[in-house]
Design an enzyme around this catalytic site. Structure first.
Site, PDB file in Angstrom:
ATOM      1  CG  PHE A  59     -42.919  21.882 -11.138  1.00  0.00           C
ATOM      2  CD1 PHE A  59     -42.724  22.684 -10.025  1.00  0.00           C
ATOM      3  CD2 PHE A  59     -44.221  21.574 -11.499  1.00  0.00           C
ATOM      4  CE1 PHE A  59     -43.800  23.176  -9.301  1.00  0.00           C
ATOM      5  CE2 PHE A  59     -45.303  22.065 -10.777  1.00  0.00           C
ATOM      6  CZ  PHE A  59     -45.095  22.867  -9.681  1.00  0.00           C
ATOM      7  CG  ASP A  79     -41.043  23.185 -17.520  1.00  0.00           C
ATOM      8  OD1 ASP A  79     -41.169  24.428 -17.641  1.00  0.00           O
ATOM      9  OD2 ASP A  79     -41.804  22.489 -16.817  1.00  0.00           O
ATOM     10  CE1 TYR A 129     -47.956  29.576 -13.153  1.00  0.00           C
ATOM     11  CE2 TYR A 129     -49.450  28.856 -14.887  1.00  0.00           C
ATOM     12  CZ  TYR A 129     -48.573  28.557 -13.865  1.00  0.00           C
ATOM     13  OH  TYR A 129     -48.296  27.251 -13.566  1.00  0.00           O
ATOM     14  CE  LYS A 130     -44.052  28.805 -12.999  1.00  0.00           C
ATOM     15  NZ  LYS A 130     -44.342  28.711 -11.575  1.00  0.00           N
ATOM     16  NE  ARG A 151     -40.710  29.226  -5.157  1.00  0.00           N
ATOM     17  CZ  ARG A 151     -41.388  28.855  -6.226  1.00  0.00           C
ATOM     18  NH1 ARG A 151     -40.790  28.113  -7.157  1.00  0.00           N
ATOM     19  NH2 ARG A 151     -42.641  29.181  -6.409  1.00  0.00           N
TER      20      ARG A 151
HETATM   21  C1  LIG Z   1     -41.178  24.102 -13.885  1.00  0.00           C
HETATM   22  C2  LIG Z   1     -42.663  24.041 -13.871  1.00  0.00           C
HETATM   23  N1  LIG Z   1     -43.294  23.279 -14.772  1.00  0.00           N
HETATM   24  C3  LIG Z   1     -44.644  23.175 -14.767  1.00  0.00           C
HETATM   25  C4  LIG Z   1     -45.406  23.868 -13.849  1.00  0.00           C
HETATM   26  C5  LIG Z   1     -46.894  23.661 -13.785  1.00  0.00           C
HETATM   27  O1  LIG Z   1     -47.555  24.228 -14.794  1.00  0.00           O
HETATM   28  P1  LIG Z   1     -49.150  24.187 -14.909  1.00  0.00           P
HETATM   29  O2  LIG Z   1     -49.714  24.086 -13.539  1.00  0.00           O
HETATM   30  O3  LIG Z   1     -49.448  25.539 -15.476  1.00  0.00           O
HETATM   31  O4  LIG Z   1     -49.508  23.080 -15.779  1.00  0.00           O
HETATM   32  C6  LIG Z   1     -44.775  24.700 -12.920  1.00  0.00           C
HETATM   33  C7  LIG Z   1     -45.595  25.455 -11.959  1.00  0.00           C
HETATM   34  O5  LIG Z   1     -45.138  26.165 -11.119  1.00  0.00           O
HETATM   35  C8  LIG Z   1     -43.381  24.783 -12.936  1.00  0.00           C
HETATM   36  O6  LIG Z   1     -42.739  25.520 -12.035  1.00  0.00           O
END
Ligand SMILES: Cc1ncc(COP(=O)(O)O)c(C=O)c1O
Length: 406
Positions: free
Chosen positions: A122, A193, A218-219, A365
């Site tokens: 990400f 992650d 939140y997911k 998605r």
């Molecule tokens: C794999 C991954 N890491 C990090 C994040 C971002 O996290 P945050 O915006 O809560 O810092 C996301 C957001 O969708 C994600 O999918």
């Protein structure tokens, strides 16, 4: 009369759907982005606001144990990701937690200068890593390779291998155990992650020997929009690392108000400032829905839902191309399809109650959340998708205007 798919009859998780507030006419295929509201959470939050905050006021830090809410919530998340009590804390955002654990990992390998990641990660993880290398200004290099090339790229110069287990676009699942072992064999540390893993696929951080992990609340954990994230540090590293943000909540004695920083023993040293009690209460309470289910059962149903989805789409919507691995063992709990006008198709789907999302340039998605989706939902969703594609009802200007959030 509504139909019932045969696979739903013997589904041991079917009754869980009642625990969630799903709006009428909605089939929600976006729990990988923002989980659904568990029905009991509003009453819990109302109680925290009116009784704990309203009546107990400042006393609630002790009387309602607010001060321990980050670790109490972390311990609940730990059960879903194979982490023992005292190794996970719920705090900050995933991006901030990436910064903290990456700094910690680099400090444990001071003679090495490479952070290895992949281009399926990400972007925020990569942005944070490159920002940290610039800030440290000690010659660190962020090396980004294809996901399939990670294993061979783990050399003796690598300090930390930093990966997202489930690719946010395609759902491709990295082999955590194998890559962690390879990292350790080369003398590197492994940071995972778990944003798209926690609550979606069985994860065994201890069994895999992972060093650090982070993920979103939140997911699949349904903690609510912008819910606190979580952070894991393996027990053997906890007292050897510090947070790059040495705030008072990570201090040994925050209420001694000493002028020098001394990190507290254990996972709390990775926390920084005052915890967000309302948001944490929502996440803590939402985790109730996982109490009586096991991740193996969730995974079994997730595979069944996603296999059905792929079969239905490939049968009824030949216009779309599968973007996810075909082998369910190589996928997380989401499936993506490519279509040049994917954004407009997704908006047309959403207008008819089937909610997924879109990732540029052309990825549609669909997330599968076994706690609140049935096999019949999948069949119904694909029926609507087929109609939209056949009638080209997506081909309207209002479906082509990009919103800020896609
Ligand atoms: C794999 C991954 N890491 C990090 C994040 C971002 O996290 P945050 O915006 O809560 O810092 C996301 C957001 O969708 C994600 O999918």
């Amino acid at each position: 009369m509504t139909s019932q798919h045969p696979a739903d009859i013997a589904d041991g998780l079917a009754s869980k759907k009642q625990a969630f507030q799903i709006p009428d006419g909605v089939i929600y295929l976006d729990g990988n982005s923002l989980g659904v509201l568990p029905k009991h959470v509003p009453a819990r939050i109302a109680k925290v606001i009116s009784e704990e905050w309203g009546n107990s006021l400042i006393r609630a830090w002790n009387t309602h144990s607010w001060i321990d809410l980050p670790t109490r919530t972390g311990d609940r998340i730990g059960k879903l990701i194979g982490a023992p009590a005292g190794t996970v804390v719920a705090c900050d955002s995933t991006s901030i937690n990436v910064f903290k654990v990456l700094f910690a990992a680099l400090s444990l390998r001071p003679d090495r200068k490479v952070i290895l990641s992949d281009n399926g990660n990400f972007p925020t993880d990569l942005y944070v890593a490159s920002g940290l290398t610039r800030l440290l200004d000690k010659g660190y290099e962020l090396k980004v390779v294809d996901p399939e090339a990670v294993k061979d790229a783990i050399g003796k110069d690598v300090a930390a291998v930093m990966l997202t287990q489930v690719d946010y676009r395609t759902g491709r699942l990295h082999d955590m155990k194998d890559l962690t072992r390879t990292a350790h064999d080369a003398g590197a540390l492994a940071i995972w992650d778990l944003a798209h893993s926690a609550g979606a696929v069985p994860v065994d951080l201890s069994g895999a020997g992972a060093d650090f992990a982070v993920g979103c609340g939140y997911k699949y954990l349904n903690g609510g929009p912008g819910a606190p994230a979580f952070l894991y540090v393996a027990p053997e590293h906890q007292d050897k690392v510090t947070s790059p943000m040495t705030g008072w909540m990570g201090h040994e004695a925050p209420f001694a108000f000493d002028l020098d920083y001394r990190p507290v023993a254990g996972i709390n040293r990775m926390t920084v400032g005052t915890p967000a009690i309302l948001a944490l209460s929502s996440l803590h309470s939402a985790l109730d829905v996982f109490e009586d289910v096991d991740m193996v059962e969730i995974r079994r149903k997730s595979v069944s839902l996603s296999e059905l989805f792929i079969a239905e789409v490939e049968d009824k919507c030949p216009q779309l191309t599968l973007a996810s691995p075909r082998d369910p063992e190589a996928r997380g709990s989401q499936v993506s399809f490519r279509f040049a006008e994917g954004y407009a198709v997704m908006q047309a789907l959403i207008s008819r109650g089937v909610i997924g999302d879109f990732r540029a340039p052309d990825v549609m998605r669909f997330g599968f959340t076994p706690l609140y989706l049935s096999h019949q939902d999948i069949v119904d969703a694909v029926g609507i998708l087929k109609d939209i594609l056949e009638t080209e009802s997506w081909n309207r200007p209002e479906f082509k205007t990009r919103a800020k959030v896609t």
